[in-house]
Design an enzyme around this catalytic site. Structure first.
Site, PDB file in Angstrom:
ATOM      1  N   ASP A 138      34.351  45.679  19.351  1.00 55.28           N
ATOM      2  CA  ASP A 138      34.399  46.938  19.113  1.00 55.28           C
ATOM      3  C   ASP A 138      34.173  47.676  20.507  1.00 55.28           C
ATOM      4  O   ASP A 138      33.105  47.122  21.202  1.00 55.28           O
ATOM      5  CB  ASP A 138      33.147  47.537  18.310  1.00 55.28           C
ATOM      6  CG  ASP A 138      33.365  49.125  17.830  1.00 55.28           C
ATOM      7  OD1 ASP A 138      34.673  49.363  17.909  1.00 55.28           O
ATOM      8  OD2 ASP A 138      32.426  49.427  17.307  1.00 55.28           O
ATOM      9  N   TYR A 140      33.936  51.163  23.425  1.00 56.36           N
ATOM     10  CA  TYR A 140      33.092  52.445  23.543  1.00 56.36           C
ATOM     11  C   TYR A 140      33.779  53.201  24.419  1.00 56.36           C
ATOM     12  O   TYR A 140      33.360  53.230  25.622  1.00 56.36           O
ATOM     13  CB  TYR A 140      31.714  51.869  23.811  1.00 56.36           C
ATOM     14  CG  TYR A 140      30.643  52.858  24.136  1.00 56.36           C
ATOM     15  CD1 TYR A 140      30.118  53.336  22.919  1.00 56.36           C
ATOM     16  CD2 TYR A 140      30.065  53.041  25.048  1.00 56.36           C
ATOM     17  CE1 TYR A 140      28.958  54.208  22.731  1.00 56.36           C
ATOM     18  CE2 TYR A 140      28.876  53.954  25.447  1.00 56.36           C
ATOM     19  CZ  TYR A 140      28.416  54.525  24.047  1.00 56.36           C
ATOM     20  OH  TYR A 140      27.246  55.292  24.326  1.00 56.36           O
ATOM     21  N   HIS A 145      31.709  60.827  23.056  1.00 58.60           N
ATOM     22  CA  HIS A 145      30.608  60.239  22.081  1.00 58.60           C
ATOM     23  C   HIS A 145      29.482  59.718  22.960  1.00 58.60           C
ATOM     24  O   HIS A 145      28.374  59.813  22.521  1.00 58.60           O
ATOM     25  CB  HIS A 145      31.574  59.080  21.400  1.00 58.60           C
ATOM     26  CG  HIS A 145      30.586  58.253  20.690  1.00 58.60           C
ATOM     27  ND1 HIS A 145      29.824  58.518  19.472  1.00 58.60           N
ATOM     28  CD2 HIS A 145      30.295  57.002  20.861  1.00 58.60           C
ATOM     29  CE1 HIS A 145      29.262  57.637  19.008  1.00 58.60           C
ATOM     30  NE2 HIS A 145      29.454  56.594  19.776  1.00 58.60           N
ATOM     31  N   ARG A 154      18.896  58.696  25.524  1.00 55.92           N
ATOM     32  CA  ARG A 154      18.522  58.822  26.930  1.00 55.92           C
ATOM     33  C   ARG A 154      18.709  60.114  27.441  1.00 55.92           C
ATOM     34  O   ARG A 154      19.626  60.438  28.018  1.00 55.92           O
ATOM     35  CB  ARG A 154      19.149  57.873  27.864  1.00 55.92           C
ATOM     36  CG  ARG A 154      19.170  56.459  27.614  1.00 55.92           C
ATOM     37  CD  ARG A 154      19.786  55.419  28.417  1.00 55.92           C
ATOM     38  NE  ARG A 154      21.508  55.992  28.037  1.00 55.92           N
ATOM     39  CZ  ARG A 154      22.110  55.553  27.066  1.00 55.92           C
ATOM     40  NH1 ARG A 154      21.735  54.606  26.240  1.00 55.92           N
ATOM     41  NH2 ARG A 154      23.311  56.035  26.791  1.00 55.92           N
ATOM     42  N   GLU A 210      31.434  55.891  11.738  1.00 56.37           N
ATOM     43  CA  GLU A 210      31.807  56.088  13.167  1.00 56.37           C
ATOM     44  C   GLU A 210      33.433  56.151  12.785  1.00 56.37           C
ATOM     45  O   GLU A 210      34.067  55.395  12.210  1.00 56.37           O
ATOM     46  CB  GLU A 210      31.564  55.178  13.978  1.00 56.37           C
ATOM     47  CG  GLU A 210      30.190  55.293  14.324  1.00 56.37           C
ATOM     48  CD  GLU A 210      29.735  54.337  15.608  1.00 56.37           C
ATOM     49  OE1 GLU A 210      30.647  53.460  15.880  1.00 56.37           O
ATOM     50  OE2 GLU A 210      28.582  54.832  16.345  1.00 56.37           O
ATOM     51  N   GLU A 212      36.900  55.602  14.104  1.00 58.23           N
ATOM     52  CA  GLU A 212      37.576  54.820  15.211  1.00 58.23           C
ATOM     53  C   GLU A 212      38.776  54.678  14.771  1.00 58.23           C
ATOM     54  O   GLU A 212      39.323  54.649  13.643  1.00 58.23           O
ATOM     55  CB  GLU A 212      36.874  53.654  15.215  1.00 58.23           C
ATOM     56  CG  GLU A 212      35.441  53.796  15.733  1.00 58.23           C
ATOM     57  CD  GLU A 212      34.655  52.296  16.113  1.00 58.23           C
ATOM     58  OE1 GLU A 212      35.447  51.476  16.756  1.00 58.23           O
ATOM     59  OE2 GLU A 212      33.333  52.082  16.258  1.00 58.23           O
ATOM     60  N   ASP A 244      33.411  52.350  11.468  1.00 60.16           N
ATOM     61  CA  ASP A 244      32.222  51.483  12.026  1.00 60.16           C
ATOM     62  C   ASP A 244      31.007  51.930  11.390  1.00 60.16           C
ATOM     63  O   ASP A 244      30.124  52.720  12.268  1.00 60.16           O
ATOM     64  CB  ASP A 244      32.164  51.260  13.375  1.00 60.16           C
ATOM     65  CG  ASP A 244      31.259  50.226  13.819  1.00 60.16           C
ATOM     66  OD1 ASP A 244      30.892  49.320  13.178  1.00 60.16           O
ATOM     67  OD2 ASP A 244      30.716  50.565  15.111  1.00 60.16           O
ATOM     68  N   ARG A 248      21.690  53.994  11.799  1.00 60.50           N
ATOM     69  CA  ARG A 248      20.908  54.265  13.328  1.00 60.50           C
ATOM     70  C   ARG A 248      19.547  53.995  13.553  1.00 60.50           C
ATOM     71  O   ARG A 248      19.088  53.838  14.578  1.00 60.50           O
ATOM     72  CB  ARG A 248      21.068  55.902  13.280  1.00 60.50           C
ATOM     73  CG  ARG A 248      22.837  56.326  13.384  1.00 60.50           C
ATOM     74  CD  ARG A 248      23.555  55.970  14.332  1.00 60.50           C
ATOM     75  NE  ARG A 248      24.865  56.332  14.339  1.00 60.50           N
ATOM     76  CZ  ARG A 248      26.018  55.835  15.118  1.00 60.50           C
ATOM     77  NH1 ARG A 248      25.795  54.836  15.793  1.00 60.50           N
ATOM     78  NH2 ARG A 248      26.873  56.491  14.915  1.00 60.50           N
ATOM     79  N   GLN A 251      19.752  50.446  14.128  1.00 59.45           N
ATOM     80  CA  GLN A 251      20.183  50.043  15.437  1.00 59.45           C
ATOM     81  C   GLN A 251      19.617  50.484  16.552  1.00 59.45           C
ATOM     82  O   GLN A 251      19.568  49.675  17.670  1.00 59.45           O
ATOM     83  CB  GLN A 251      21.675  50.927  15.617  1.00 59.45           C
ATOM     84  CG  GLN A 251      22.536  50.955  16.609  1.00 59.45           C
ATOM     85  CD  GLN A 251      23.656  51.842  17.024  1.00 59.45           C
ATOM     86  OE1 GLN A 251      23.794  52.422  15.728  1.00 59.45           O
ATOM     87  NE2 GLN A 251      24.080  51.995  17.942  1.00 59.45           N
ATOM     88  N   LYS A 264      25.056  47.629  12.891  1.00 59.67           N
ATOM     89  CA  LYS A 264      26.497  47.716  12.542  1.00 59.67           C
ATOM     90  C   LYS A 264      27.133  46.685  11.672  1.00 59.67           C
ATOM     91  O   LYS A 264      28.169  46.979  10.953  1.00 59.67           O
ATOM     92  CB  LYS A 264      27.058  47.636  13.818  1.00 59.67           C
ATOM     93  CG  LYS A 264      26.864  48.347  14.864  1.00 59.67           C
ATOM     94  CD  LYS A 264      27.327  49.743  14.863  1.00 59.67           C
ATOM     95  CE  LYS A 264      27.217  50.763  16.104  1.00 59.67           C
ATOM     96  NZ  LYS A 264      28.155  51.737  16.180  1.00 59.67           N
ATOM     97  N   THR A 268      32.136  47.090   8.118  1.00 62.38           N
ATOM     98  CA  THR A 268      33.254  47.769   8.797  1.00 62.38           C
ATOM     99  C   THR A 268      34.490  47.901   8.027  1.00 62.38           C
ATOM    100  O   THR A 268      34.833  46.988   7.519  1.00 62.38           O
ATOM    101  CB  THR A 268      33.377  47.013   9.965  1.00 62.38           C
ATOM    102  OG1 THR A 268      32.420  46.564  10.814  1.00 62.38           O
ATOM    103  CG2 THR A 268      34.429  47.803  11.079  1.00 62.38           C
ATOM    104  N   THR A 370      33.865  54.917  18.716  1.00 60.19           N
ATOM    105  CA  THR A 370      33.817  56.375  18.070  1.00 60.19           C
ATOM    106  C   THR A 370      34.634  57.209  18.861  1.00 60.19           C
ATOM    107  O   THR A 370      34.433  57.221  19.969  1.00 60.19           O
ATOM    108  CB  THR A 370      32.436  56.893  17.826  1.00 60.19           C
ATOM    109  OG1 THR A 370      31.519  55.882  17.378  1.00 60.19           O
ATOM    110  CG2 THR A 370      32.426  58.219  16.986  1.00 60.19           C
ATOM    111  N   GLU A 384      26.307  62.853  15.594  1.00 64.24           N
ATOM    112  CA  GLU A 384      26.391  63.754  16.767  1.00 64.24           C
ATOM    113  C   GLU A 384      26.653  65.301  15.964  1.00 64.24           C
ATOM    114  O   GLU A 384      26.179  66.078  16.629  1.00 64.24           O
ATOM    115  CB  GLU A 384      27.652  63.569  17.390  1.00 64.24           C
ATOM    116  CG  GLU A 384      27.826  62.239  18.123  1.00 64.24           C
ATOM    117  CD  GLU A 384      29.212  61.580  18.555  1.00 64.24           C
ATOM    118  OE1 GLU A 384      29.781  62.535  19.314  1.00 64.24           O
ATOM    119  OE2 GLU A 384      29.524  60.709  18.120  1.00 64.24           O
TER     120      GLU A 384
END
Lengths: 438, 438
Positions: A138, A140, A145, A154, A210, A212, A244, A248, A251, A264, A268, A370, A384
């Site tokens: 997978d 990113y 995203h 962060r 997610e 994707e 996916d 959270r 994760q 995850k 899937t 995503t 999000e």
């Protein structure tokens, strides 16, 4: 990059009326591949192509003997119970069979009556995974995203320094990739509640989807032999939709420093039909990198990728709650975006995957990560859309609110390509529902 | 947990003299499984058991008809070209076959002359992977390794808060797991040199090994159905040595936030023989967690795991340079430790892997993560031994220095169990050599 040919002509029509309807996902210009059998039967699974509201059973078609020569050989591969061998056969085989299938399905095709006997209504088939997936990776690759989720984890520094320099990826779990329509139980796991001193074992409280896309590897590469960017698309068979699912709370507690794992790997989902790169030719777009941002290193840059590395696939996420089903309401659309916003192309992803010598094998699956577009309504995950669970979204139809997914929620991904002067190419749907924790 | 029985009796001897030699890795109490054929031949691969300096060809043995009944059924499974079906058969089948093989190999066994015809010298066979590995997962369960490596990346806070609460893991690449003796080319990739403003594309400058053990999944679990800790060992077939080769410059640049990817997926080596959990019974040790450290949550704790969840496997790392080979010198031993120092047990790893519902399949491979003991000479990676590349180590024999691996360096992992009152159980070796970048 493949060129346009007569199979992309938007004026082409099939003798099958449902393939010619405006807005159909599977016109004769599409011809996506999957693996099917009659629903509820114990028949052997075999390859098939979607056309209109039917599937063309490739094992039955192969028995008719109306497709011969190189196309007949490719048909034998595509008729098997998994598409790995057909994927391994490479672009020439894929194109030869596409042209032959186009010929037998087009208006005025000579074998119409015989070929009709190989059709089964889509409503009457069940799917399994189109290939035996050796490894699932997978990526990113949506900067929107990455920034949106980065802000949750962060706040000061949402985008990691490597994001703009390479398509980041992690290995996913191949065994728990399932076909659209497979429901799953809310996973248990370990989470660290905010402010707590010790983690808890719980059923996931922040369950997410997610949005994707996936792409399947065609011919593989030997270990130690990277695939140069200019050749990367010859190793890509086609694309599908991919969800996916993500826990959270689990994760975010587990992923430092080695990345997502249990958050995850419980499930899937992918859509059953693989739209070939040939079918997507009319929808390729330039790979655009703003001049004030880091430009790709030489091994991730070449003219073909710059000219047409992107794919403009329209994407939509529907959330269907128990109330929607009870009241007979359509799923609420909670996001709408396009794959064209990705920061890296699928060719760059494949080239990067092999740059250190990692061997890819026919039938391997890669996710794009995503897909979130530049505006708030284009986000590809509920974490999000609800700003980390702080701003509930309201579901059209029922007026219900959601921060994360509840039991009974089904998520339905849809994808399609549309533009002036080209036939619409649809991906169908990728659906899955959350069952209560066991 | 299996109990001791007559197959563990240290006084037991085989009619094959080489199995009875002091210090032999493969006495009659061991009987590890692998997949072999005659070296350089195009024979079909088939299952085998190591005994002394020979292998017992299980396909040839099965044809003799000297093992019948349930053991004969298990023998048919173990004789196949991959051990997946035998692994799926479960502990009763494994033990039944172990007992039958013990009987035909023991001193005074009735079928000695017939069984001798099924032996091939180990020097005359080649191996392939013992199973078709569906998924490969790598854990991170040495607190000493986590602290040592953490200091390189995060000097202020080497141990992440989750480490003592759960066995951390990430998904690895199954396609690039190779059998001992497979050499590989130094990988290219992207790295960010210290102080640089942009990354570089280079051949890895900080190439490393990782001393690990692997374990193979026996019977799988259905998606959505976690394996409780108390049952976890019934799902573990056996153990091997594992070298998780690592490109540290590429890894440290790419791994934030999604974990290692290209830094690891160019090659992972395993030893050819799987030592069964039955053979390891005499070497099980208590799972010890200091009272002042976090105690496992309930789902990661049960009496059997506390009493004997650990395994005391002695481990050694040899580095053999081109100079060693040219001069006919033995490899320099650069590390020596034991698997007993791991912070989590293999049963806890398997239970954690499934707690969210992830399905494991027979033949899947899990790595334990780098095994570093509490003292400096017990580190299981050269990045630790050389303190992040700042303090070169000196190789015995040649006096060469190393911070990271050079082309031509071979790394040889060895493992064995030894204690008073038990027969020595060896793992053989796991070897691989660095070839120049392509």
């Amino acid at each position: 990059m493949t060129l346009l040919d007569h199979t992309h002509n938007p004026a082409a029509r099939s003798w099958l009326a449902s393939a010619n309807l405006t807005g159909a996902d599977f016109p004769i210009q599409n011809l996506p591949f999957g693996v099917i059998r009659r629903r509820g039967s114990n028949e052997a699974f075999r390859g098939a192509v979607a056309i209109g509201d039917q599937v063309l059973d490739l094992a039955a078609l192969a028995k008719l003997g109306v497709i011969t020569g190189a196309a007949g050989d490719a048909l034998q591969q595509a008729a098997k119970d998994a598409l790995n061998d057909f994927m391994a056969a490479g672009p020439d085989a894929w194109r030869t069979l596409r042209h032959a299938l186009f010929d037998v399905l087009k208006e005025g095709g000579t074998a119409e009556q015989a070929v009709r006997s190989s059709l089964i209504a889509q409503a009457d088939v069940e799917h399994r995974l189109p290939s035996r997936i050796g490894d699932y990776t997978d990526f990113y690759t949506s900067i929107h995203h990455a920034r949106n989720v980065g802000r949750v984890i962060r706040p000061d520094d949402p985008l990691t320094p490597n994001f703009q320099w390479l398509p980041i990826a992690y290995h996913g779990r191949a065994s728990s990739v399932v076909i659209s329509g497979t429901d799953y139980h809310r996973p248990h796991g370990q989470a660290m509640p905010p402010g707590a001193k010790a983690p808890v074992y719980n059923a996931c409280t922040r369950l997410d989807f997610e949005l994707e896309m996936g792409f399947f590897v065609g011919p593989g590469n030997a270990m130690g032999r990277p695939v140069p960017l200019a050749q990367a698309e010859q190793h890509i068979f086609g694309m599908c939709l991919l969800n996916d699912w993500s826990a959270r709370d689990h994760q975010f507690w587990e992923m430092n420093p080695l990345g997502p794992f249990l958050g995850k790997n419980f499930c899937t989902s992918i859509s059953p039909w693989i739209v070939t790169m040939d079918a997507l030719v009319p929808f390729r777009v330039a790979f655009e990198r703003p001049a004030d941002e880091p430009q790709p290193l030489a091994y991730l840059d070449e003219p073909g990728n710059r000219a047409a590395g992107g794919v403009d696939v329209q994407l939509s996420v529907g959330l269907e709650s128990e109330q929607h089903r009870t009241k007979g309401l359509a799923a609420a659309e909670i996001s709408r975006t396009s794959f064209r916003h990705q920061y890296w192309t699928i060719a760059q992803m494949l080239a990067q995957h092999t740059v250190g010598g990692c061997n890819l094998q026919p039938g391997d699956l890669c996710g794009t990560g995503t897909i979130s577009g530049p505006t708030a309504g284009e986000a590809g995950a509920i974490v999000e859309l609800s700003q980390g669970g702080t701003k509930p979204i309201t579901l059209a139809g029922t007026g219900e609110q959601r921060t994360f997914l509840l039991d009974g929620d089904a998520v339905i991904l849809r994808g399609w390509c549309e533009r002036e002067g080209a036939a619409r190419i649809g991906f169908g749907e990728c659906r899955g529902m959350v069952l209560p924790a066991v």
